[in-house]
Structures are given as structure tokens and as C-alpha cells.
Design a protein around this motif. Structure first.
Motif, PDB file in Angstrom:
ATOM      1  N   LEU A   1      -0.891   3.404  -2.852  1.00 16.73           N
ATOM      2  CA  LEU A   1      -2.301   2.940  -2.775  1.00 16.73           C
ATOM      3  C   LEU A   1      -2.657   3.328  -1.314  1.00 16.73           C
ATOM      4  O   LEU A   1      -3.765   2.333  -0.766  1.00 16.73           O
ATOM      5  N   THR A   2      -2.454   4.127  -0.591  1.00 15.16           N
ATOM      6  CA  THR A   2      -2.963   4.370   0.632  1.00 15.16           C
ATOM      7  C   THR A   2      -4.420   4.985   0.407  1.00 15.16           C
ATOM      8  O   THR A   2      -4.663   6.082   0.726  1.00 15.16           O
ATOM      9  N   THR A   3      -5.361   4.432   0.107  1.00 18.66           N
ATOM     10  CA  THR A   3      -6.672   4.676   0.128  1.00 18.66           C
ATOM     11  C   THR A   3      -7.264   3.830   1.720  1.00 18.66           C
ATOM     12  O   THR A   3      -7.011   3.125   1.994  1.00 18.66           O
TER      13      THR A   3
ATOM     14  N   LEU B   1       0.788  -1.305   0.070  1.00 17.13           N
ATOM     15  CA  LEU B   1      -0.142   0.055   0.119  1.00 17.13           C
ATOM     16  C   LEU B   1       1.001   1.188   0.059  1.00 17.13           C
ATOM     17  O   LEU B   1       0.434   2.228  -0.837  1.00 17.13           O
TER      18      LEU B   1
ATOM     19  N   VAL C   1      -6.841  -4.339   4.183  1.00 17.47           N
ATOM     20  CA  VAL C   1      -5.357  -5.083   4.737  1.00 17.47           C
ATOM     21  C   VAL C   1      -5.805  -5.252   6.229  1.00 17.47           C
ATOM     22  O   VAL C   1      -5.420  -6.420   6.774  1.00 17.47           O
TER      23      VAL C   1
ATOM     24  N   GLY D   1      -8.422   0.284   0.561  1.00 15.47           N
ATOM     25  CA  GLY D   1      -7.403  -0.482   0.373  1.00 15.47           C
ATOM     26  C   GLY D   1      -6.639  -0.862   2.182  1.00 15.47           C
ATOM     27  O   GLY D   1      -6.342  -1.891   2.314  1.00 15.47           O
ATOM     28  N   THR D   2      -6.590   0.237   2.745  1.00 15.74           N
ATOM     29  CA  THR D   2      -6.216   0.074   4.069  1.00 15.74           C
ATOM     30  C   THR D   2      -7.316  -0.915   4.938  1.00 15.74           C
ATOM     31  O   THR D   2      -6.783  -1.852   5.733  1.00 15.74           O
TER      32      THR D   2
END
Length: 424
Positions: free
Chosen positions: A303-305, A298, A312, A308-309
Motif C-alpha cells: 500500500l505504498t501510496t 504499508l 502515517v 497512505g504514507t
């Protein structure tokens, strides 16, 4: 459900749920208190506070196990709940960072004494092996419900009040827990096979060192701690600074991890009836390693959205449940009944020793070197732990989570022989 027909177990389970939710509110509030006092350095403050917690757990739990058969366990548990309620009530009054460390030290010293004592009480109240498996799963579900619902409750509460009020909820929870324990008939501990305190402390550790499956559990402890530290320590700064989120959104992200743990815990009881504990736990280790690598991706791939977070964090929650839930039965199947308190205390200390390694990495290294370096180190540790578990825990161990069998063809003398057919 037959398990909840046991009056004393109902009381203890209720006490656990209430205390867990109080603790969950404290976890959220403590992170926000650290951010309020330290801002961008909140991760380092929180990492230090949690390191203090781990030191207390590692040092105190074995000593409590050594002396627990010398005094009434019910009185001891009630006293510890009262101490925790008083300490938490003082947390909103802190004005300096060092105040947090002192109070957390006191709080966690009491928790380090409470938890292994509480865990060792359950098999004395729930004596049927199948029911005990359900009790372990119920405890894990309670813990995961707390990890999901406490952040949600905190998020809702924070929309109307300051985070300091969350500490008041925790204090009330500990007092209610004390009342339920007081109403429970708790037998005193069986006399230990060892008479001297330090012999008892060493006995639990020796059991882990000498037993292949328990050496595997020690390696799995490192996997859980490495992945879990990313969520516990780094979520506050990550959400507030990287995702530009609010206090409530910190709580919602923690709830994402809790939802993963809850989903896995609800599915595990039936799985553990059919699948070996080793298979479930090693699979969980693989999930956790994958989660830490995904967290790293990420960052490095930009891709620090939010979505997405959250995915994970949910994966990490699932992996933690897969490893942690079967552990109690693995311990119980590995020792004689009068050594159960020592085994639980040893696991309590050894698992928190792993967190003692990973919390400072997540907090201090995360603040000074950034998340890419920090999560790379934690992913490496998780991978090393998973490989260690595969090597240390023999594939043909023969134990399933529900049964008390120690080898495929030679059960331990304390095993309920009605379970032997399940070990075949």
C-alpha cells in the motif's frame, strides 16, 4: 497574552523561531545533499551524519551543564550561534561524504552546547508556573511550526533554486538568532548544589535513575526516537525511490509529519491543564507504536501510496508532540530550582542517546536490509519503550503538567502552593 508581555521572553522566543527555521532548512538540504552525493545509499549517509550529531549531543550536553554557571550565559549563547552560522555556510562547499561528517560534528557540538543552556534559561525568565507551562507549549508549537513550514518553504524554494541555497538561509537564521539573544537580559545560572564538574554531570543522570517518573521519561525517549527515525532518516530514499518523487515532494512528505505535530501541540495546552502528564505522554507512546506498525503494514501489504504514507507520517507527528510537549514540566516538577540545568542537560543527553541507537538502525539497516526488516526492528523498540514507560512510571504519580506537585499529597518544598488545589 501575558507570557509575551515579558520582553526578554519575546526576544528569546524570536531567536528560537528564527534558528529553528534555519535548522529546518538545513535538515531538508542535508538529506538532498546526501542523495546528491550517494544516491541509493543516501539513507546510510544521512544516518551516519545524524549518528555523529547524536554522539555530540550525548557527550557534550552534560559537560556544558556542569560548567554553565561559570560564565555569562548570554555571551555563550551568542558565540554558539555565530559558530553554527559559520559551519552551515561551509556545507554547500563539500565534495566528499566525509566532509559532511566533519562539518556536522562541528555544527552539532555547538548545538549540543546551545540547546540545554537555552532551555535552562527559560524558567529563570518566566518564573510563574502557569506562564512557564505556556512557554513550554509555545516552544513546542514553534518547533512544530518549523517542522511543518520549513519543508513547505524548502519545497517552494527548490522549485526555483538548488538545495545548496537553503544552507545560506540557515546561516542567516543563526546570525539573527544571535542578535536577538544579544538584546536579551539573561541572568547567569544559579550556583549548582554540586561544586565539582563531574558531580554535576552525574547528578542529572542519578536524578533520572532514582525518580520513577523520569525513568518513565527515559523509556518514552526510545519510543519517540524509534518512530521519528523512520521519518527523519528514511523519508528521502522512500519518497525518491519507492514513490518516485521529486526533491520538492520529499519536503512535502516531511511537512505531513510536521502538520501532525502542529495539530497536537496547538491542542495540548488546555488538555495539560486538566489531564496528567503521564496520561498524555503514554497516550502519545501508543500513537507512535501504532504509527510504526502502520508504516510496516504499508510495505508488507503493498500500500505504498502517497495518501497512505502522508497519513502515517501525520500520525507519527501527532504522537511525537504528545510525548515531547509535557516533558519540560515533568522535569521541572522533579528537581529543585538550582538543579534544573542539570536535569535539562540529562534529558537532552538521554533522549539523544535513544536517537543514537535508532538513527544507525534506520540508516544502515535500511540501506542494507530493506525497510521491512528495519521498520520491524524500530516498531519492536517503540513497543518495548511504551511497555517500559507503563511499568516504570507509577499510574498514581499525581503530577499534572501545569503543577509543580511531585506526589498527590506531599508537594515538593519548592512548589508554588497556589497550585496545590490543581493537584487534588
Amino acid at each position: 497574552m501575558r507570557l509575551f508581555a515579558i520582553r526578554d521572553y519575546r526576544h528569546l522566543f524570536g531567536a528560537q523561531i528564527i534558528a529553528l527555521f534555519g535548522t529546518g532548512l538545513t535538515t531538508v538540504a542535508l538529506g538532498l545533499l546526501a542523495y546528491d552525493l550517494a544516491g541509493p545509499s543516501a539513507g546510510m549517509v544521512l544516518g551516519t551524519a545524524l549518528t555523529v550529531k547524536m554522539v555530540m549531543y550525548v557527550a557534550i550536553a552534560p559537560l556544558v551543564a556542569a560548567y554553565v554557571d561559570r560564565f555569562p550565559r548570554r555571551t555563550f549563547l551568542v558565540l554558539l550561534d555565530v559558530v553554527r552560522a559559520a559551519v552551515v555556510l561551509a556545507l554547500p562547499l563539500v565534495t566528499e561524504i566525509w566532509h559532511i561528517y566533519v562539518l556536522i560534528g562541528l555544527l552539532q557540538a555547538a548545538s549540543a552546547a546551545f540547546t540545554p543552556t537555552f532551555q535552562a534559561v527559560i524558567p529563570d525568565i518566566v518564573t510563574n508556573q502557569s506562564d512557564y507551562t505556556r512557554a513550554l507549549s509555545a516552544s513546542q508549537v514553534a518547533s512544530t511550526m518549523e517542522s511543518l513550514l520549513s519543508p513547505v518553504l524548502a519545497a517552494v524554494a527548490l522549485a526555483f533554486m538548488s538545495f545548496n541555497w537553503l544552507f545560506l538561509g540557515t546561516s542567516a537564521g543563526f546570525l539573527l538568532s544571535a542578535l536577538l539573544v544579544l538584546w536579551t537580559r539573561i541572568p547567569n545560572a544559579r550556583p549548582s548544589a554540586h561544586t565539582r564538574a563531574w558531580d554535576k554531570v552525574a547528578a542529572g543522570i542519578r536524578t533520572f535513575v532514582r525518580t520513577p517518573r523520569l525513568r518513565g521519561v527515559m523509556a518514552l525517549n526510545l519510543v519517540v526516537a524509534a518512530a521519528g527515525s523512520i521519518v527523519v532518516v528514511n523519508t528521502v530514499n522512500y519518497v525518491r525511490d519507492e514513490l518516485d518523487g521529486s526533491q520538492s515532494e520529499v519536503a512535502w512528505m516531511l511537512a505531513a509529519s510536521g502538520s501532525g505535530t502542529l495539530l497536537a501541540a496547538l491542542a495540548l495546552p488546555r488538555v495539560l491543564d486538566r489531564v496528567k502528564a503521564r496520561t498524555v505522554m503514554v497516550t502519545g507512546a501508543g500513537v507512535l507504536v501504532g504509527g510504526t506498525i502502520a508504516a510496516l503494514v504499508l510495505l508488507t501489504a503493498g500500500l505504498t501510496t502517497w495518501a497512505g504514507t502522508a497519513i502515517v507520517w501525520t500520525v507519527i507527528g501527532i504522537g511525537m508532540a504528545l510525548v515531547i510537549t509535557p516533558t519540560g514540566n515533568v522535569l521541572r516538577a522533579s528537581v529543585e530550582p538550582n538543579a534544573i540545568p542539570e536535569a535539562f542537560a540529562a534529558q537532552f543527553s538521554l533522549s539523544h542517546l535513544a536517537w543514537l541507537i535508532t538513527y544507525p538502525i534506520a540508516g544502515w539497516l535500511g540501506t542494507n536490509a530493506g525497510y521491512v526488516v528495519t521498520w520491524s526492528v524500530l516498531a519492536t523498540l517503540a513497543g518495548a519503550g511504551a511497555i517500559g514507560a507503563l511499568l516504570l512510571w507509577p499510574r498514581h504519580d499525581g503530577q499534572r503538567a501545569e503543577t509543580g506537585t511531585v506526589t498527590p499529597n506531599r508537594p515538593a518544598p519548592w512548589t508554588d502552593r497556589s497550585n496545590l488545589s490543581k493537584a487534588a
